[in-house]
Design an enzyme around this catalytic site. Structure first.
Site, PDB file in Angstrom:
ATOM      1  N   TYR A 247       3.270  40.036 -42.011  1.00 30.34           N
ATOM      2  CA  TYR A 247       2.030  40.407 -42.708  1.00 30.34           C
ATOM      3  C   TYR A 247       1.405  39.180 -43.378  1.00 30.34           C
ATOM      4  O   TYR A 247       0.221  38.871 -43.184  1.00 30.34           O
ATOM      5  CB  TYR A 247       2.318  41.507 -43.738  1.00 30.34           C
ATOM      6  CG  TYR A 247       1.161  41.756 -44.664  1.00 30.34           C
ATOM      7  CD1 TYR A 247      -0.080  42.135 -44.164  1.00 30.34           C
ATOM      8  CD2 TYR A 247       1.296  41.578 -46.045  1.00 30.34           C
ATOM      9  CE1 TYR A 247      -1.158  42.342 -45.020  1.00 30.34           C
ATOM     10  CE2 TYR A 247       0.231  41.786 -46.891  1.00 30.34           C
ATOM     11  CZ  TYR A 247      -1.001  42.160 -46.378  1.00 30.34           C
ATOM     12  OH  TYR A 247      -2.066  42.352 -47.221  1.00 30.34           O
TER      13      TYR A 247
ATOM     14  N   PHE B 277     -11.880  44.538 -44.733  1.00 24.21           N
ATOM     15  CA  PHE B 277     -10.727  45.183 -45.388  1.00 24.21           C
ATOM     16  C   PHE B 277      -9.804  45.865 -44.386  1.00 24.21           C
ATOM     17  O   PHE B 277      -8.876  46.559 -44.787  1.00 24.21           O
ATOM     18  CB  PHE B 277     -11.229  46.277 -46.349  1.00 24.21           C
ATOM     19  CG  PHE B 277     -12.080  45.781 -47.477  1.00 24.21           C
ATOM     20  CD1 PHE B 277     -11.522  45.530 -48.722  1.00 24.21           C
ATOM     21  CD2 PHE B 277     -13.431  45.567 -47.313  1.00 24.21           C
ATOM     22  CE1 PHE B 277     -12.300  45.080 -49.775  1.00 24.21           C
ATOM     23  CE2 PHE B 277     -14.220  45.121 -48.365  1.00 24.21           C
ATOM     24  CZ  PHE B 277     -13.652  44.875 -49.594  1.00 24.21           C
TER      25      PHE B 277
HETATM   26  N1  UFG Z   1       9.357  49.486 -55.524  1.00 22.19           N
HETATM   27  C1  UFG Z   1      10.435  50.246 -55.951  1.00 22.19           C
HETATM   28  N2  UFG Z   1      10.521  51.531 -55.525  1.00 22.19           N
HETATM   29  C2  UFG Z   1       9.580  52.104 -54.716  1.00 22.19           C
HETATM   30  C3  UFG Z   1       8.470  51.332 -54.299  1.00 22.19           C
HETATM   31  C4  UFG Z   1       8.392  50.013 -54.726  1.00 22.19           C
HETATM   32  O1  UFG Z   1      11.308  49.770 -56.666  1.00 22.19           O
HETATM   33  O2  UFG Z   1       9.732  53.294 -54.349  1.00 22.19           O
HETATM   34  C5  UFG Z   1       9.248  48.108 -55.978  1.00 22.19           C
HETATM   35  C6  UFG Z   1       9.209  47.104 -54.844  1.00 22.19           C
HETATM   36  O3  UFG Z   1      10.497  46.768 -54.438  1.00 22.19           O
HETATM   37  C7  UFG Z   1       8.432  45.949 -55.492  1.00 22.19           C
HETATM   38  C8  UFG Z   1       7.484  46.647 -56.471  1.00 22.19           C
HETATM   39  O4  UFG Z   1       8.022  47.951 -56.667  1.00 22.19           O
HETATM   40  O5  UFG Z   1       9.314  45.156 -56.229  1.00 22.19           O
HETATM   41  C9  UFG Z   1       6.083  46.789 -55.934  1.00 22.19           C
HETATM   42  O6  UFG Z   1       6.156  47.342 -54.622  1.00 22.19           O
HETATM   43  P1  UFG Z   1       4.892  47.860 -53.828  1.00 22.19           P
HETATM   44  O7  UFG Z   1       5.392  48.420 -52.536  1.00 22.19           O
HETATM   45  O8  UFG Z   1       4.077  48.741 -54.694  1.00 22.19           O
HETATM   46  O9  UFG Z   1       4.037  46.541 -53.583  1.00 22.19           O
HETATM   47  P2  UFG Z   1       4.459  45.149 -52.898  1.00 22.19           P
HETATM   48  O10 UFG Z   1       4.585  44.158 -54.024  1.00 22.19           O
HETATM   49  O11 UFG Z   1       5.608  45.286 -52.002  1.00 22.19           O
HETATM   50  O12 UFG Z   1       3.226  44.830 -51.956  1.00 22.19           O
HETATM   51  C10 UFG Z   1       1.877  44.920 -52.343  1.00 22.19           C
HETATM   52  C11 UFG Z   1       1.044  45.190 -51.095  1.00 22.19           C
HETATM   53  C12 UFG Z   1       1.132  44.038 -50.140  1.00 22.19           C
HETATM   54  C13 UFG Z   1       0.794  42.758 -50.853  1.00 22.19           C
HETATM   55  C14 UFG Z   1       1.602  42.588 -52.105  1.00 22.19           C
HETATM   56  C15 UFG Z   1       1.127  41.381 -52.834  1.00 22.19           C
HETATM   57  O13 UFG Z   1       1.509  46.364 -50.423  1.00 22.19           O
HETATM   58  O14 UFG Z   1       0.213  44.230 -49.107  1.00 22.19           O
HETATM   59  O15 UFG Z   1       1.469  43.724 -52.930  1.00 22.19           O
HETATM   60  O16 UFG Z   1       1.754  41.242 -54.065  1.00 22.19           O
HETATM   61  F1  UFG Z   1       1.040  41.709 -50.046  1.00 22.19           F
END
Ligand code: UFG
Length: 323
Positions: free
Chosen positions: A139, A71
């Site tokens: 990543y 992990f």
């Molecule tokens: N988002 C917002 N505002 C914020 C934070 C996030 O609008 O303050 C949005 C992002 O743009 C995205 C969604 O919420 O559309 C989810 O964002 P996260 O940052 O919670 O998660 P991600 O989908 O970017 O990424 C996560 C993990 C990655 C993994 C991915 C796989 O962090 O490691 O899921 O789906 F690859």
């Protein structure tokens, strides 16, 4: 005994809490992002780095390790674009060091945490394991590289492995003793809950002009405890020599938009959010939703906790966050 590398991190610590009920567990973690307090007291803890051959050799020489679960990766898409070396160094080079020491010590069972980011911008609504992999950031590349290496090691050296591609891990342990704690926090659900607790002023919605029903990105949120149970089943299938060289998606199969997640948080907590609309964040695909049919059919796993449960458990954790 099972070696859990990165067992002090968010997902690793939840897995360890389940795994100690069944197996002897040793955790290796350099605590760069993990938390010592998150490691269940029934596990042995070694502070060290997966890229350090001496740390690894000491563990393999001292304990009868029968499988390794990995992990210990960096996992922020945006950061990987700005600092790819950090990602290739840790997620690829250090993982090769780990695999090398495993092979040298004849430890041939491996469970690898991979990601939906390996799919890039998929051209299907629901992603299964046959969907083409085409990462769009370092990543995702770093994870897919290891998946490819595992395939080659399996053929050449007899490595047995299961790759688990997580969608959006969220939630916290039902005891609220462990949960999600990143610094800085970038993930949607913790950010919303921190705002509802008054720990931040506002929630920015990154992009409202995506090609989705409400214009915001859709993700498949999966409870961290459901992720943990999938690892236990994958481990059992490896140890029973039933499965090897397998790749499984782990998701709920349900997509929620950013706006829907905020609304669900308001409903579960009874607190109104302060939301502002913002520009798109670089590297975000519009929609990532998993089919987890394969792991259901082959290992009998399915997600048991829905978005409300995820948020309810995360809310309990954030209200009394201990680390
Ligand atoms: N988002 C917002 N505002 C914020 C934070 C996030 O609008 O303050 C949005 C992002 O743009 C995205 C969604 O919420 O559309 C989810 O964002 P996260 O940052 O919670 O998660 P991600 O989908 O970017 O990424 C996560 C993990 C990655 C993994 C991915 C796989 O962090 O490691 O899921 O789906 F690859």
């Amino acid at each position: 005994m099972i070696l859990v590398v990165g067992g002090a991190g968010y997902i690793g610590s939840h897995l360890v809490k389940e795994l100690v009920e069944k197996e002897k567990v040793i955790v290796l973690d350099n605590l760069s992002t993990g938390h010592r307090e998150a490691v269940d007291s029934r596990a042995i803890f070694v502070e060290g780095d997966l890229g350090d051959e001496e740390d690894l050799q000491m563990i393999f020489s001292s304990y009868p390790i029968k499988a390794v679960m990995h992990f210990a990766a960096f996992s922020l898409v945006g950061e990987s674009v700005i600092d790819p070396l950090k990602y290739y160094q840790n997620n690829v080079a250090s993982t090769i060091t780990l695999l090398n020491v495993m092979m040298r010590n004849n430890v041939k069972n491996f469970i690898f945490s991979s990601t939906a980011a390996t799919y890039g911008i998929p051209n299907v609504d629901v992603i299964d394991e046959k969907t083409v992999t085409a990462p769009i950031n370092p990543y995702g590349h770093s994870k897919l590289m290891i998946e490819q290496i595992l395939g080659d090691f399996s053929k050449a050296y007899g490595l047995h492995y299961v790759v688990l591609r997580y969608f959006n891990a969220a939630g916290a342990h039902e005891s609220a003793k462990i949960g999600e704690s990143h610094d800085p926090e970038t993930h949607l659900i913790p950010i919303i809950l921190q705002q509802l607790l008054g720990q931040r002023d506002q929630i920015s919605v990154f992009g409202t002009d995506y090609d989705t029903a409400d214009g915001t990105c859709i993700r498949d949120y999966i409870h961290v405890t459901d992720l943990a149970s999938a690892h236990i089943l994958a481990l059992e299938s490896l140890l029973n020599e039933e499965k090897s060289a397998e790749v499984y998606n782990l998701g709920n199969g349900l997509g929620y938009s950013v706006k829907e997640v905020i609304e669900t948080c308001e409903k579960v907590t009874g607190v109104e959010a302060n939301v502002v609309m913002a520009d798109r964040r670089a590297g975000d695909p519009a929609r990532l939703v998993a089919s987890s049919e394969k792991i259901f059919t082959e290992l009998g796993w399915k997600a048991e906790r829905n978005l409300e449960q995820i948020i309810a458990d995360a809310w309990k954790w954030h209200q009394k966050q201990q680390y």
